[in-house]
Design a protein around this motif. Structure first.
Motif, mmCIF file in Angstrom:
data_model
loop_
_atom_site.group_PDB
_atom_site.id
_atom_site.type_symbol
_atom_site.label_atom_id
_atom_site.label_comp_id
_atom_site.label_asym_id
_atom_site.label_seq_id
_atom_site.Cartn_x
_atom_site.Cartn_y
_atom_site.Cartn_z
ATOM 1 N N MET A 1 0.693 -1.095 -0.233
ATOM 2 C CA MET A 1 0.020 -0.062 0.074
ATOM 3 C C MET A 1 1.097 1.171 -0.029
ATOM 4 N N LYS A 2 1.973 1.396 0.833
ATOM 5 C CA LYS A 2 2.990 2.612 0.986
ATOM 6 C C LYS A 2 3.455 2.697 -0.481
ATOM 7 N N ASN A 3 4.023 1.728 -1.223
ATOM 8 C CA ASN A 3 4.466 1.984 -2.493
ATOM 9 C C ASN A 3 3.489 2.589 -3.442
ATOM 10 N N LEU A 4 2.401 1.884 -3.362
ATOM 11 C CA LEU A 4 1.341 2.456 -4.370
ATOM 12 C C LEU A 4 0.926 3.747 -3.940
ATOM 13 N N LEU A 5 0.986 4.326 -2.874
ATOM 14 C CA LEU A 5 1.014 5.893 -2.483
ATOM 15 C C LEU A 5 1.909 6.526 -2.950
ATOM 16 N N LEU A 6 3.265 5.851 -3.017
ATOM 17 C CA LEU A 6 4.400 6.774 -3.285
ATOM 18 C C LEU A 6 4.236 7.054 -4.905
ATOM 19 N N PHE A 7 3.783 5.843 -5.423
ATOM 20 C CA PHE A 7 3.647 6.030 -7.033
ATOM 21 C C PHE A 7 2.762 6.943 -7.445
ATOM 22 N N LEU A 8 1.526 7.058 -6.843
ATOM 23 C CA LEU A 8 0.486 7.989 -7.021
ATOM 24 C C LEU A 8 0.784 9.445 -6.682
ATOM 25 N N LYS A 9 1.522 9.460 -5.524
ATOM 26 C CA LYS A 9 2.077 10.947 -5.460
ATOM 27 C C LYS A 9 3.061 11.495 -6.570
ATOM 28 N N CYS A 10 3.751 10.500 -7.164
ATOM 29 C CA CYS A 10 4.702 10.635 -8.067
ATOM 30 C C CYS A 10 4.056 11.202 -9.220
ATOM 31 N N ILE A 11 3.153 10.670 -9.669
ATOM 32 C CA ILE A 11 2.515 10.845 -10.944
ATOM 33 C C ILE A 11 1.376 12.208 -10.908
ATOM 34 N N ALA A 12 1.245 12.390 -9.483
ATOM 35 C CA ALA A 12 0.115 13.384 -9.265
ATOM 36 C C ALA A 12 0.663 14.932 -9.539
ATOM 37 N N ASP A 13 1.869 15.151 -9.942
ATOM 38 C CA ASP A 13 2.515 16.152 -10.270
ATOM 39 C C ASP A 13 2.255 16.385 -11.773
ATOM 40 N N GLU A 14 1.679 17.528 -12.323
ATOM 41 C CA GLU A 14 1.675 17.806 -13.799
ATOM 42 C C GLU A 14 2.950 17.402 -14.598
ATOM 43 N N ASN A 15 4.140 18.164 -14.188
ATOM 44 C CA ASN A 15 5.311 17.723 -14.891
ATOM 45 C C ASN A 15 5.939 16.347 -14.876
ATOM 46 N N ARG A 16 5.612 15.591 -13.675
ATOM 47 C CA ARG A 16 5.851 14.287 -13.831
ATOM 48 C C ARG A 16 5.150 13.274 -14.716
ATOM 49 N N LEU A 17 3.781 13.788 -14.528
ATOM 50 C CA LEU A 17 2.853 13.073 -15.551
ATOM 51 C C LEU A 17 3.160 13.198 -17.163
ATOM 52 N N LYS A 18 3.740 14.483 -17.352
ATOM 53 C CA LYS A 18 4.235 14.917 -18.824
ATOM 54 C C LYS A 18 5.596 13.965 -19.162
ATOM 55 N N ILE A 19 6.523 13.786 -17.867
ATOM 56 C CA ILE A 19 7.597 13.171 -18.223
ATOM 57 C C ILE A 19 7.360 11.626 -18.393
ATOM 58 N N LEU A 20 6.406 11.108 -17.637
ATOM 59 C CA LEU A 20 6.104 9.879 -17.884
ATOM 60 C C LEU A 20 5.527 9.407 -19.028
ATOM 61 N N LYS A 21 4.878 10.193 -19.431
ATOM 62 C CA LYS A 21 4.191 10.003 -20.888
ATOM 63 C C LYS A 21 5.173 9.945 -21.969
ATOM 64 N N LEU A 22 6.196 11.052 -21.874
ATOM 65 C CA LEU A 22 7.242 11.007 -22.831
ATOM 66 C C LEU A 22 8.084 9.790 -22.641
ATOM 67 N N LEU A 23 8.456 9.251 -21.385
ATOM 68 C CA LEU A 23 9.462 8.323 -21.244
ATOM 69 C C LEU A 23 8.686 7.048 -21.711
ATOM 70 N N LEU A 24 7.172 7.030 -21.534
ATOM 71 C CA LEU A 24 6.688 5.622 -21.849
ATOM 72 C C LEU A 24 6.883 5.256 -23.495
ATOM 73 N N SER A 25 7.154 6.554 -24.189
ATOM 74 C CA SER A 25 7.176 6.564 -25.641
ATOM 75 C C SER A 25 8.630 6.253 -26.208
ATOM 76 N N GLY A 26 9.672 6.180 -25.104
ATOM 77 C CA GLY A 26 10.887 6.163 -25.485
ATOM 78 C C GLY A 26 11.924 7.004 -24.734
ATOM 79 N N PRO A 27 13.130 6.522 -25.051
ATOM 80 C CA PRO A 27 14.223 7.292 -24.194
ATOM 81 C C PRO A 27 14.439 8.772 -24.497
ATOM 82 N N TYR A 28 14.773 9.432 -23.675
ATOM 83 C CA TYR A 28 15.197 10.825 -23.517
ATOM 84 C C TYR A 28 16.132 11.096 -22.608
#
Length: 123
Positions: A1-28
């Motif tokens: 549960m703790k790790n899931l909360l940390l994951f959700l906190k990680c992607i809750a930031d707009e910039n990190r969500l954008k980074i996630l989207k970019l990095l899912l498509s390939g390396p940068y």
């Protein structure tokens, strides 16, 4: 549960969500992310540190540059944990204190769904 909360906190930031989207498509590399997001090198590095802390990044060195992509195995585990949230018991989620409170919940009104009593609700 703790790790899931940390994951959700990680992607809750707009910039990190954008980074996630970019990095899912390939390396940068950091400089490419800087340009795409119009952020400083230190800002991008700080955001990437959240992903590193959750083991969500693959890193590949190419001369003096480091290219980042999402570690799909770890990412998929977090997604599976999120999907499984509905089917896991409170005990499995280490929420036994909440389970005890639910058993002792007193309320005045009854909540019904298609005529079936689900639980009571307070005034």
């Amino acid at each position: 549960m703790k790790n899931l909360l940390l994951f959700l906190k990680c992607i809750a930031d707009e910039n990190r969500l954008k980074i996630l989207k970019l990095l899912l498509s390939g390396p940068y590399c950091v400089c490419q992310l800087q340009e795409l997001l119009d952020k400083s090198q230190s800002s991008i590095s700080q955001h990437l540190s959240y992903f590193k802390g959750l083991d969500l990044l693959n890193e590949r060195q190419s001369s003096k540059w480091t290219y980042y992509s999402i570690n799909r195995n770890e990412y998929d585990k977090y997604l599976a944990d999120l999907i499984a949230l509905n089917s896991k018991s409170l005990k499995e989620l280490d929420l036994t204190d909440l389970e005890g409170k639910l058993k002792n919940l007193s309320a005045a009104e009854v909540i019904k769904n298609d005529g079936e009593t689900i639980r009571s609700c307070c005034n």
